[in-house]
Scaffold this motif. Structure first.
Motif, PDB file in Angstrom:
ATOM      1  N   VAL A 124       1.061  -0.985   0.100  1.00 31.13           N
ATOM      2  CA  VAL A 124      -0.121  -0.012   0.326  1.00 31.13           C
ATOM      3  C   VAL A 124       0.698   1.358   0.036  1.00 31.13           C
ATOM      4  CG1 VAL A 124      -1.778   1.933   1.180  1.00 31.13           C
ATOM      5  CG2 VAL A 124      -1.334  -0.810   1.563  1.00 31.13           C
ATOM      6  N   VAL A 125       0.445   1.899  -1.331  1.00 32.20           N
ATOM      7  CA  VAL A 125       1.757   2.852  -1.063  1.00 32.20           C
ATOM      8  C   VAL A 125       0.717   3.927  -0.493  1.00 32.20           C
ATOM      9  CG1 VAL A 125       3.110   4.791  -3.046  1.00 32.20           C
ATOM     10  CG2 VAL A 125       3.171   2.063  -3.282  1.00 32.20           C
ATOM     11  N   ALA A 126       0.600   4.978   0.403  1.00 30.40           N
ATOM     12  CA  ALA A 126       0.222   5.786   1.274  1.00 30.40           C
ATOM     13  C   ALA A 126       0.617   7.320   0.338  1.00 30.40           C
ATOM     14  CB  ALA A 126       0.293   6.495   2.567  1.00 30.40           C
ATOM     15  N   ILE A 127      -0.434   8.023   0.113  1.00 32.46           N
ATOM     16  CA  ILE A 127      -0.610   9.892  -0.256  1.00 32.46           C
ATOM     17  C   ILE A 127      -0.765  10.266   0.452  1.00 32.46           C
ATOM     18  CG2 ILE A 127       0.003  11.154  -2.676  1.00 32.46           C
ATOM     19  CD1 ILE A 127       0.580   8.253  -3.313  1.00 32.46           C
ATOM     20  N   PRO A 128      -0.254  10.953   1.530  1.00 28.98           N
ATOM     21  CA  PRO A 128      -0.806  11.410   2.556  1.00 28.98           C
ATOM     22  C   PRO A 128      -1.110  13.001   2.049  1.00 28.98           C
ATOM     23  CG  PRO A 128       1.604  10.558   3.276  1.00 28.98           C
ATOM     24  CD  PRO A 128       1.273  10.649   1.875  1.00 28.98           C
ATOM     25  N   VAL A 129      -2.563  13.723   2.830  1.00 28.91           N
ATOM     26  CA  VAL A 129      -3.097  14.857   2.325  1.00 28.91           C
ATOM     27  C   VAL A 129      -1.846  15.263   3.780  1.00 28.91           C
ATOM     28  CG1 VAL A 129      -5.551  14.039   2.063  1.00 28.91           C
ATOM     29  CG2 VAL A 129      -4.292  14.451   4.272  1.00 28.91           C
ATOM     30  N   ARG A 132       1.454  21.900  10.769  1.00 33.12           N
ATOM     31  CA  ARG A 132       2.554  20.879  10.592  1.00 33.12           C
ATOM     32  C   ARG A 132       1.757  19.855  11.811  1.00 33.12           C
ATOM     33  NH1 ARG A 132       7.921  22.506   9.241  1.00 33.12           N
ATOM     34  NH2 ARG A 132       8.009  23.856   8.242  1.00 33.12           N
ATOM     35  N   ALA A 133       1.692  20.294  12.409  1.00 36.75           N
ATOM     36  CA  ALA A 133       1.030  19.164  14.041  1.00 36.75           C
ATOM     37  C   ALA A 133      -0.105  18.314  13.392  1.00 36.75           C
ATOM     38  CB  ALA A 133       0.618  20.125  14.803  1.00 36.75           C
ATOM     39  N   ALA A 134      -1.160  18.800  12.376  1.00 33.55           N
ATOM     40  CA  ALA A 134      -1.588  17.882  12.082  1.00 33.55           C
ATOM     41  C   ALA A 134      -0.668  17.153  11.163  1.00 33.55           C
ATOM     42  CB  ALA A 134      -3.022  18.638  11.578  1.00 33.55           C
ATOM     43  N   HIS A 135       0.098  17.263  10.052  1.00 30.69           N
ATOM     44  CA  HIS A 135       0.826  16.593   9.344  1.00 30.69           C
ATOM     45  C   HIS A 135       1.315  15.465   9.967  1.00 30.69           C
ATOM     46  CE1 HIS A 135       3.980  16.492   6.427  1.00 30.69           C
ATOM     47  NE2 HIS A 135       2.452  16.212   5.256  1.00 30.69           N
ATOM     48  N   ARG A 136       1.810  15.854  11.329  1.00 31.45           N
ATOM     49  CA  ARG A 136       3.114  14.290  12.306  1.00 31.45           C
ATOM     50  C   ARG A 136       1.736  14.215  12.337  1.00 31.45           C
ATOM     51  NH1 ARG A 136       5.707  19.583  13.769  1.00 31.45           N
ATOM     52  NH2 ARG A 136       4.204  19.246  15.299  1.00 31.45           N
ATOM     53  N   ALA A 137       1.086  14.351  12.735  1.00 33.61           N
ATOM     54  CA  ALA A 137       0.121  13.660  13.248  1.00 33.61           C
ATOM     55  C   ALA A 137      -0.674  12.773  12.317  1.00 33.61           C
ATOM     56  CB  ALA A 137      -1.702  14.495  14.194  1.00 33.61           C
ATOM     57  N   ILE A 138      -1.198  12.551  11.567  1.00 39.62           N
ATOM     58  CA  ILE A 138      -1.664  11.654  10.349  1.00 39.62           C
ATOM     59  C   ILE A 138      -0.454  10.880  10.043  1.00 39.62           C
ATOM     60  CG2 ILE A 138      -2.500  11.573   7.877  1.00 39.62           C
ATOM     61  CD1 ILE A 138      -4.143  15.096   8.364  1.00 39.62           C
ATOM     62  N   LEU A 139       0.249  11.692   9.854  1.00 39.25           N
ATOM     63  CA  LEU A 139       1.979  10.878   9.033  1.00 39.25           C
ATOM     64  C   LEU A 139       2.089   9.817  10.211  1.00 39.25           C
ATOM     65  CD1 LEU A 139       4.348  13.009   7.676  1.00 39.25           C
ATOM     66  CD2 LEU A 139       2.925  11.351   6.753  1.00 39.25           C
ATOM     67  N   ARG A 140       1.989   9.829  11.672  1.00 38.77           N
ATOM     68  CA  ARG A 140       2.002   8.643  12.686  1.00 38.77           C
ATOM     69  C   ARG A 140       1.235   7.771  12.730  1.00 38.77           C
ATOM     70  NH1 ARG A 140       5.750   6.284  14.369  1.00 38.77           N
ATOM     71  NH2 ARG A 140       6.861   8.066  13.965  1.00 38.77           N
ATOM     72  N   ARG A 141      -0.500   8.086  12.131  1.00 42.81           N
ATOM     73  CA  ARG A 141      -1.730   7.127  12.147  1.00 42.81           C
ATOM     74  C   ARG A 141      -1.200   6.328  11.096  1.00 42.81           C
ATOM     75  NH1 ARG A 141      -6.717   7.548  10.118  1.00 42.81           N
ATOM     76  NH2 ARG A 141      -8.128   6.203  11.582  1.00 42.81           N
ATOM     77  N   LEU A 142      -0.757   6.716  10.444  1.00 42.53           N
ATOM     78  CA  LEU A 142      -0.394   5.667   9.080  1.00 42.53           C
ATOM     79  C   LEU A 142       0.899   4.911   9.150  1.00 42.53           C
ATOM     80  CD1 LEU A 142      -0.317   8.330   6.203  1.00 42.53           C
ATOM     81  CD2 LEU A 142      -2.121   6.234   6.292  1.00 42.53           C
ATOM     82  N   LEU A 143       1.845   5.768   9.918  1.00 41.81           N
ATOM     83  CA  LEU A 143       2.860   4.513  10.766  1.00 41.81           C
ATOM     84  C   LEU A 143       2.260   3.593  12.104  1.00 41.81           C
ATOM     85  CD1 LEU A 143       6.007   7.431  10.757  1.00 41.81           C
ATOM     86  CD2 LEU A 143       4.923   5.414   9.108  1.00 41.81           C
ATOM     87  N   ASP A 144       1.356   3.966  12.457  1.00 46.40           N
ATOM     88  CA  ASP A 144       0.956   3.045  13.646  1.00 46.40           C
ATOM     89  C   ASP A 144       0.269   2.020  13.184  1.00 46.40           C
ATOM     90  OD1 ASP A 144       3.156   4.516  15.448  1.00 46.40           O
ATOM     91  OD2 ASP A 144       0.836   5.316  16.344  1.00 46.40           O
ATOM     92  N   GLY A 145      -0.580   2.398  12.326  1.00 45.48           N
ATOM     93  CA  GLY A 145      -1.649   0.986  11.648  1.00 45.48           C
ATOM     94  C   GLY A 145      -0.777   0.401  10.149  1.00 45.48           C
TER      95      GLY A 145
END
Length: 300
Positions: free
Chosen positions: A13-18, A29-42
Protein backbone atom coordinates in the motif's frame (compact mmCIF):
# COMPACT_ATOMS: atom_id res chain seq x y z
CA UNK A 1 18.88 1.00 0.74
CA UNK A 2 19.14 -1.33 -2.25
CA UNK A 3 16.91 -1.16 -5.30
CA UNK A 4 15.57 -4.60 -4.33
CA UNK A 5 14.45 -3.24 -0.94
CA UNK A 6 12.83 -0.32 -2.71
CA UNK A 7 11.04 -2.68 -5.07
CA UNK A 8 9.62 -4.53 -2.07
CA UNK A 9 8.35 -1.24 -0.63
CA UNK A 10 6.48 -0.49 -3.87
CA UNK A 11 4.73 -3.86 -3.80
CA UNK A 12 2.54 -2.65 -0.95
CA UNK A 13 0.00 0.00 0.00
CA UNK A 14 1.71 3.16 -1.23
CA UNK A 15 0.13 5.85 0.94
CA UNK A 16 -0.41 9.38 -0.41
CA UNK A 17 -0.75 11.53 2.72
CA UNK A 18 -2.84 14.68 2.63
CA UNK A 19 -1.28 18.07 3.37
CA UNK A 20 -3.35 19.64 6.18
CA UNK A 21 -3.79 23.41 6.28
CA UNK A 22 -4.20 25.60 9.34
CA UNK A 23 -6.77 28.38 9.71
CA UNK A 24 -4.29 30.90 8.28
CA UNK A 25 -3.77 28.77 5.17
CA UNK A 26 -0.26 27.58 6.04
CA UNK A 27 0.66 23.92 6.37
CA UNK A 28 -0.55 22.60 9.72
CA UNK A 29 2.62 20.86 10.83
CA UNK A 30 1.15 19.34 13.96
CA UNK A 31 -1.79 17.84 12.08
CA UNK A 32 0.57 16.64 9.35
CA UNK A 33 2.73 14.83 11.88
CA UNK A 34 -0.35 13.33 13.57
CA UNK A 35 -1.69 11.94 10.29
CA UNK A 36 1.70 10.49 9.38
CA UNK A 37 2.03 8.94 12.83
CA UNK A 38 -1.43 7.41 12.48
CA UNK A 39 -0.41 5.85 9.16
CA UNK A 40 2.82 4.49 10.59
CA UNK A 41 1.16 3.16 13.73
CA UNK A 42 -1.50 1.58 11.52
CA UNK A 43 1.10 -0.49 9.69
CA UNK A 44 1.74 1.58 6.56
CA UNK A 45 5.33 1.26 5.39
CA UNK A 46 5.51 3.34 2.18
CA UNK A 47 4.76 7.07 2.17
CA UNK A 48 4.55 9.46 -0.79
CA UNK A 49 4.85 13.11 0.23
CA UNK A 50 3.85 15.48 -2.58
CA UNK A 51 1.43 13.14 -4.30
CA UNK A 52 -1.78 14.38 -5.86
CA UNK A 53 -3.78 13.65 -2.69
CA UNK A 54 -1.21 15.87 -0.97
CA UNK A 55 -2.18 18.72 -3.35
CA UNK A 56 1.24 18.74 -5.01
CA UNK A 57 0.29 21.33 -7.61
CA UNK A 58 -1.21 23.71 -5.03
CA UNK A 59 1.93 23.86 -2.88
CA UNK A 60 4.73 26.37 -3.23
CA UNK A 61 8.29 25.11 -3.87
CA UNK A 62 9.21 25.73 -0.22
CA UNK A 63 6.07 23.96 0.99
CA UNK A 64 6.91 20.94 -1.15
CA UNK A 65 10.36 20.82 0.41
CA UNK A 66 8.83 21.19 3.87
CA UNK A 67 6.42 18.30 3.28
CA UNK A 68 9.28 16.02 2.24
CA UNK A 69 11.37 16.99 5.26
CA UNK A 70 8.45 16.59 7.68
CA UNK A 71 7.62 13.15 6.26
CA UNK A 72 11.19 11.87 6.44
CA UNK A 73 11.56 13.15 10.00
CA UNK A 74 8.33 11.47 11.16
CA UNK A 75 9.02 8.22 9.30
CA UNK A 76 12.46 8.04 10.97
CA UNK A 77 13.31 4.81 9.19
CA UNK A 78 9.95 3.21 9.98
CA UNK A 79 8.74 3.64 6.40
CA UNK A 80 10.21 4.02 2.94
CA UNK A 81 9.73 7.52 1.54
CA UNK A 82 8.84 8.00 -2.14
CA UNK A 83 8.90 11.76 -2.77
CA UNK A 84 6.80 13.26 -5.54
CA UNK A 85 8.62 15.57 -7.98
CA UNK A 86 7.62 17.31 -11.19
CA UNK A 87 7.11 20.57 -13.10
CA UNK A 88 9.93 21.68 -15.45
CA UNK A 89 13.11 19.59 -15.64
CA UNK A 90 15.34 21.87 -13.48
CA UNK A 91 12.63 22.08 -10.80
CA UNK A 92 12.10 18.33 -10.81
CA UNK A 93 15.84 17.61 -10.68
CA UNK A 94 16.34 20.05 -7.80
CA UNK A 95 13.43 18.49 -5.91
CA UNK A 96 14.74 14.97 -6.49
CA UNK A 97 18.20 15.93 -5.27
CA UNK A 98 16.75 17.67 -2.22
CA UNK A 99 14.68 14.58 -1.39
CA UNK A 100 17.74 12.35 -1.64
CA UNK A 101 19.83 14.66 0.51
CA UNK A 102 17.11 14.64 3.17
CA UNK A 103 16.95 10.85 3.25
CA UNK A 104 14.17 9.89 0.81
CA UNK A 105 14.59 6.47 -0.77
CA UNK A 106 12.83 7.02 -4.09
CA UNK A 107 11.16 9.68 -6.19
CA UNK A 108 7.87 9.49 -8.05
CA UNK A 109 7.87 11.62 -11.19
CA UNK A 110 4.48 13.18 -11.86
CA UNK A 111 3.13 12.85 -15.39
CA UNK A 112 4.45 15.93 -17.27
CA UNK A 113 1.77 18.65 -17.35
CA UNK A 114 2.31 20.05 -20.83
CA UNK A 115 0.02 20.30 -23.86
CA UNK A 116 2.61 18.77 -26.18
CA UNK A 117 4.17 15.61 -24.78
CA UNK A 118 5.90 13.41 -27.37
CA UNK A 119 6.99 9.85 -26.64
CA UNK A 120 10.64 10.83 -27.10
CA UNK A 121 10.13 13.89 -24.91
CA UNK A 122 8.58 11.75 -22.18
CA UNK A 123 11.67 9.55 -22.17
CA UNK A 124 14.02 12.56 -22.18
CA UNK A 125 12.15 14.21 -19.29
CA UNK A 126 12.34 11.16 -17.05
CA UNK A 127 15.90 10.34 -18.10
CA UNK A 128 17.12 13.79 -17.04
CA UNK A 129 15.61 13.31 -13.58
CA UNK A 130 16.72 9.70 -13.14
CA UNK A 131 20.30 10.43 -14.21
CA UNK A 132 20.49 13.28 -11.68
CA UNK A 133 19.77 10.89 -8.76
CA UNK A 134 21.34 7.54 -9.74
CA UNK A 135 21.21 6.19 -6.18
CA UNK A 136 17.45 6.77 -5.79
CA UNK A 137 14.77 4.51 -7.17
CA UNK A 138 12.66 6.33 -9.76
CA UNK A 139 8.96 5.66 -10.35
CA UNK A 140 7.24 7.33 -13.32
CA UNK A 141 3.59 8.23 -12.67
CA UNK A 142 2.00 7.22 -15.93
CA UNK A 143 -1.36 8.68 -16.97
CA UNK A 144 -0.79 8.74 -20.74
CA UNK A 145 -2.73 5.97 -22.46
CA UNK A 146 -0.86 6.55 -25.70
CA UNK A 147 2.68 5.87 -24.49
CA UNK A 148 4.01 2.53 -25.83
CA UNK A 149 5.50 0.08 -23.36
CA UNK A 150 8.67 -0.01 -25.45
CA UNK A 151 9.37 3.60 -24.44
CA UNK A 152 9.43 2.68 -20.76
CA UNK A 153 11.82 -0.16 -21.55
CA UNK A 154 13.99 2.34 -23.45
CA UNK A 155 14.08 4.61 -20.38
CA UNK A 156 15.07 1.74 -18.08
CA UNK A 157 17.80 0.63 -20.51
CA UNK A 158 19.41 4.04 -20.00
CA UNK A 159 18.52 4.40 -16.30
CA UNK A 160 18.58 1.18 -14.23
CA UNK A 161 17.25 3.11 -11.22
CA UNK A 162 13.82 3.26 -12.92
CA UNK A 163 12.43 0.36 -10.95
CA UNK A 164 8.67 0.79 -10.78
CA UNK A 165 5.67 2.41 -12.41
CA UNK A 166 2.60 4.05 -10.91
CA UNK A 167 0.14 3.16 -13.67
CA UNK A 168 -2.95 5.37 -13.61
CA UNK A 169 -4.68 4.77 -16.92
CA UNK A 170 -8.22 3.53 -16.12
CA UNK A 171 -8.10 0.52 -18.43
CA UNK A 172 -7.03 -2.87 -17.07
CA UNK A 173 -6.72 -4.38 -20.53
CA UNK A 174 -4.41 -1.59 -21.68
CA UNK A 175 -2.41 -1.98 -18.48
CA UNK A 176 -1.95 -5.71 -19.07
CA UNK A 177 -0.61 -5.10 -22.56
CA UNK A 178 1.58 -2.14 -21.60
CA UNK A 179 3.19 -4.03 -18.70
CA UNK A 180 4.05 -6.95 -20.91
CA UNK A 181 5.39 -4.74 -23.69
CA UNK A 182 7.61 -2.90 -21.20
CA UNK A 183 8.62 -5.99 -19.23
CA UNK A 184 6.26 -7.43 -16.64
CA UNK A 185 9.01 -8.68 -14.32
CA UNK A 186 11.36 -5.80 -15.00
CA UNK A 187 9.35 -3.25 -12.98
CA UNK A 188 7.17 -3.16 -9.90
CA UNK A 189 3.70 -2.29 -11.15
CA UNK A 190 1.71 -0.09 -8.78
CA UNK A 191 -2.01 0.33 -9.46
CA UNK A 192 -2.11 4.12 -9.47
CA UNK A 193 -5.89 4.45 -9.31
CA UNK A 194 -6.04 3.06 -5.79
CA UNK A 195 -8.36 0.48 -4.22
CA UNK A 196 -11.21 0.62 -6.77
CA UNK A 197 -8.89 -0.61 -9.53
CA UNK A 198 -6.54 -2.73 -7.45
CA UNK A 199 -8.32 -6.11 -7.86
CA UNK A 200 -8.44 -5.89 -11.65
CA UNK A 201 -4.89 -4.53 -11.94
CA UNK A 202 -3.51 -7.21 -9.61
CA UNK A 203 -5.04 -9.84 -11.85
CA UNK A 204 -2.96 -8.38 -14.69
CA UNK A 205 0.34 -8.13 -12.82
CA UNK A 206 0.29 -5.24 -10.34
CA UNK A 207 1.70 -6.00 -6.89
CA UNK A 208 1.04 -2.70 -5.11
CA UNK A 209 -1.50 0.11 -5.14
CA UNK A 210 -1.57 3.75 -4.16
CA UNK A 211 -4.11 5.01 -1.66
CA UNK A 212 -5.60 8.26 -0.41
CA UNK A 213 -8.26 6.34 1.52
CA UNK A 214 -5.49 5.00 3.75
CA UNK A 215 -5.30 8.44 5.43
CA UNK A 216 -8.76 7.73 6.83
CA UNK A 217 -8.90 3.96 7.22
CA UNK A 218 -5.47 2.30 7.13
CA UNK A 219 -6.93 -1.02 8.20
CA UNK A 220 -9.19 -1.27 5.16
CA UNK A 221 -6.35 -0.65 2.72
CA UNK A 222 -4.11 -3.18 4.45
CA UNK A 223 -6.92 -5.74 4.48
CA UNK A 224 -7.30 -5.37 0.75
CA UNK A 225 -3.64 -5.84 -0.10
CA UNK A 226 -3.32 -8.85 2.18
CA UNK A 227 -6.33 -10.40 0.44
CA UNK A 228 -4.87 -9.66 -2.99
CA UNK A 229 -1.49 -11.09 -2.02
CA UNK A 230 -3.08 -14.30 -0.78
CA UNK A 231 -5.30 -14.61 -3.83
CA UNK A 232 -8.49 -14.21 -1.80
CA UNK A 233 -10.49 -12.27 -4.38
CA UNK A 234 -13.69 -12.60 -2.35
CA UNK A 235 -12.15 -10.90 0.68
CA UNK A 236 -10.65 -8.17 -1.50
CA UNK A 237 -14.06 -7.47 -2.98
CA UNK A 238 -15.62 -7.27 0.48
CA UNK A 239 -13.29 -4.37 1.18
CA UNK A 240 -14.05 -2.98 -2.28
CA UNK A 241 -17.75 -2.97 -1.42
CA UNK A 242 -17.09 -1.17 1.88
CA UNK A 243 -15.15 1.64 0.23
CA UNK A 244 -17.09 1.82 -3.03
CA UNK A 245 -19.30 4.81 -2.28
CA UNK A 246 -16.46 6.78 -0.68
CA UNK A 247 -14.36 6.29 -3.81
CA UNK A 248 -17.30 7.09 -6.09
CA UNK A 249 -17.63 10.44 -4.35
CA UNK A 250 -13.93 11.09 -4.91
CA UNK A 251 -14.15 10.14 -8.59
CA UNK A 252 -17.32 12.10 -9.41
CA UNK A 253 -17.19 15.05 -11.83
CA UNK A 254 -13.76 14.16 -13.14
CA UNK A 255 -12.38 13.59 -9.63
CA UNK A 256 -13.14 17.20 -8.69
CA UNK A 257 -13.42 16.24 -5.02
CA UNK A 258 -10.69 13.60 -4.89
CA UNK A 259 -8.82 15.35 -2.09
CA UNK A 260 -11.83 17.13 -0.60
CA UNK A 261 -13.61 13.89 0.29
CA UNK A 262 -10.53 12.55 2.09
CA UNK A 263 -10.07 15.76 4.05
CA UNK A 264 -13.78 15.83 4.90
CA UNK A 265 -13.46 12.35 6.38
CA UNK A 266 -10.39 13.41 8.35
CA UNK A 267 -12.30 16.44 9.61
CA UNK A 268 -15.09 14.13 10.78
CA UNK A 269 -12.43 12.24 12.73
CA UNK A 270 -11.07 15.57 14.04
CA UNK A 271 -7.64 14.87 12.56
CA UNK A 272 -7.35 18.00 10.40
CA UNK A 273 -9.35 20.84 8.90
CA UNK A 274 -11.35 20.18 5.74
CA UNK A 275 -9.68 23.08 3.91
CA UNK A 276 -8.36 22.52 0.38
CA UNK A 277 -6.71 24.96 -2.00
CA UNK A 278 -7.96 26.13 -5.37
CA UNK A 279 -8.57 24.75 -7.92
CA UNK A 280 -10.15 22.23 -5.51
CA UNK A 281 -13.22 23.47 -3.63
CA UNK A 282 -15.24 22.66 -0.49
CA UNK A 283 -17.58 19.69 -0.56
CA UNK A 284 -21.32 20.49 -0.90
CA UNK A 285 -23.45 19.93 2.22
CA UNK A 286 -25.18 16.77 0.97
CA UNK A 287 -21.90 15.07 0.17
CA UNK A 288 -20.43 16.18 3.49
CA UNK A 289 -23.26 14.44 5.31
CA UNK A 290 -22.77 11.31 3.21
CA UNK A 291 -19.07 11.19 3.98
CA UNK A 292 -19.84 11.45 7.71
CA UNK A 293 -22.27 8.53 7.42
CA UNK A 294 -19.73 6.39 5.55
CA UNK A 295 -17.00 7.06 8.10
CA UNK A 296 -19.35 6.26 10.97
CA UNK A 297 -20.15 2.97 9.29
CA UNK A 298 -16.50 1.99 9.22
CA UNK A 299 -16.32 2.16 13.05
CA UNK A 300 -12.82 3.67 13.02
Amino acid sequence: MTFETQRTALADVVAIPVTPFAADGAIDRAAHRAILRRLLDGGVRTLTPNGNTGEFYALSPQERRDVVELTIAEAAGQAVVLAGVGHDVPTAVAAARHAGECGADMVMVHQPVHPYVSDAGWVAYHRAIAEAVPDLGVVPYLRDAGLPGARLAELADACPNVIGVKYAVPDAVRFAGFARDAGLDRFVWVAGLAEPYAPSYFSAGATGFTSGLVNVAPGLSLRMIEALRSGDHGEAMKVWEQIRRFEELRAADGSAHNVTVVKEALAVLELCRRDVRAPSSPLPAAERAEVATIVAGWSL
